[in-house]
Design an enzyme around this catalytic site. Sequence first.
Site, mmCIF file in Angstrom:
data_model
loop_
_atom_site.group_PDB
_atom_site.id
_atom_site.type_symbol
_atom_site.label_atom_id
_atom_site.label_comp_id
_atom_site.label_asym_id
_atom_site.label_seq_id
_atom_site.Cartn_x
_atom_site.Cartn_y
_atom_site.Cartn_z
ATOM 1 N N ASN A 187 37.088 44.819 28.992
ATOM 2 C CA ASN A 187 38.056 45.591 29.775
ATOM 3 C C ASN A 187 39.425 45.614 29.104
ATOM 4 O O ASN A 187 40.091 46.657 29.060
ATOM 5 C CB ASN A 187 38.180 45.005 31.185
ATOM 6 C CG ASN A 187 37.040 45.419 32.093
ATOM 7 O OD1 ASN A 187 36.410 46.452 31.873
ATOM 8 N ND2 ASN A 187 36.768 44.618 33.100
ATOM 9 N N HIS A 192 38.965 49.738 31.562
ATOM 10 C CA HIS A 192 38.017 49.514 32.656
ATOM 11 C C HIS A 192 36.934 50.595 32.721
ATOM 12 O O HIS A 192 35.813 50.320 33.157
ATOM 13 C CB HIS A 192 38.772 49.431 33.989
ATOM 14 C CG HIS A 192 39.552 48.159 34.136
ATOM 15 N ND1 HIS A 192 39.004 46.991 34.594
ATOM 16 C CD2 HIS A 192 40.853 47.873 33.850
ATOM 17 C CE1 HIS A 192 39.916 46.031 34.607
ATOM 18 N NE2 HIS A 192 41.052 46.535 34.164
ATOM 19 N N ASP A 196 33.006 49.756 32.945
ATOM 20 C CA ASP A 196 32.059 50.297 33.920
ATOM 21 C C ASP A 196 30.843 50.909 33.222
ATOM 22 O O ASP A 196 29.695 50.736 33.660
ATOM 23 C CB ASP A 196 32.737 51.360 34.784
ATOM 24 C CG ASP A 196 33.695 50.751 35.807
ATOM 25 O OD1 ASP A 196 33.687 49.520 35.965
ATOM 26 O OD2 ASP A 196 34.440 51.532 36.442
ATOM 27 N N GLU A 222 30.472 41.365 36.858
ATOM 28 C CA GLU A 222 29.547 41.463 35.723
ATOM 29 C C GLU A 222 28.340 40.551 35.904
ATOM 30 O O GLU A 222 27.631 40.244 34.948
ATOM 31 C CB GLU A 222 30.275 41.112 34.427
ATOM 32 C CG GLU A 222 30.733 39.687 34.299
ATOM 33 C CD GLU A 222 32.128 39.433 34.854
ATOM 34 O OE1 GLU A 222 32.780 38.488 34.368
ATOM 35 O OE2 GLU A 222 32.562 40.160 35.772
#
Length: 302
Positions: A187, A192, A196, A222
């Site tokens: 990230n 981000h 994803d 996660e």
Amino acid sequence: MEGKLRRILRFMELTDVFFAVFDEEDRLLFANRKYRETFFLEAEENPYWPDLMRRNFHARRGTVISSPDFELWLKGTLSRRGKVPFRAFETDVHDGTWLWMTETVDEDGWMLCLASDITPLRAQGRTLRQERDIALRSSLTDDLTGIANRRFLMERLVDMIEREAEATRSPPGCFAILDVDNFKQVNDRFGHACGDRLLVGFAQKISTLVRRIDCFGRLGGEEFGLVLPRMTPPEAAGAVEAMLEAVRALRPFSEHPDFSYSFSAGIAPANCREDQADLYARADAALYKAKRAGKNRVCLSD
């Protein structure tokens, strides 16, 4: 006996009840005339269920699927399909037929599908029931990845423990927790949105490697869970090691072709009449052991 079997099969062809059998890999083994007519199957055709649904969705026939993203719908459905011994539900077909369908799954993952036409009986309140079913599916599905969520996964964990308490010969089941390594760095480095994408791709890859009777879902962030009924700890470790090898080979970002990643996993066998919280804690402790040992590995509970 052979004559009796032929007569039974003849009755199946004559009846207006929909009848189909799928194997542990979700391949159609047998379907009667009514089922084949409704879902557009040739006499000798034996497709996998996802391929059948995909084909009919694009042809706008068979089961009505309201989701605009078919692949996301399929991913979520497969993460729940065949994970419970029995379920019953209503579904509608593009020709206007409304079906009451049941799915019965045996211990090896074979599934018997039976359905009856209830179009004349259940017209009233159909929209309300559809909305209820959609809301129920949503409550059991992870929003980001489309696979089963923590609630559905924990229910399957309880099911496995209860079946283990009743089992006499089958091997114990196992529970595994999979945690993507160094996810915060992903990230921080790529953003981000890329994080994803990595989680979605991870969920998609692992989903292709589980058995019909297994249940794979997202616990949060996660972290993912894997319920493995009727697996010994060495078998479970071997299965998760194969998943780890497959994930190591992934290259999730086309704009960063050299980037790869791994996960750590902790596995614990279910004990007879054990509380799910205790089983979860033992798998979590094994995961922590894997992380302390350097990550990118699978550890069994003590």
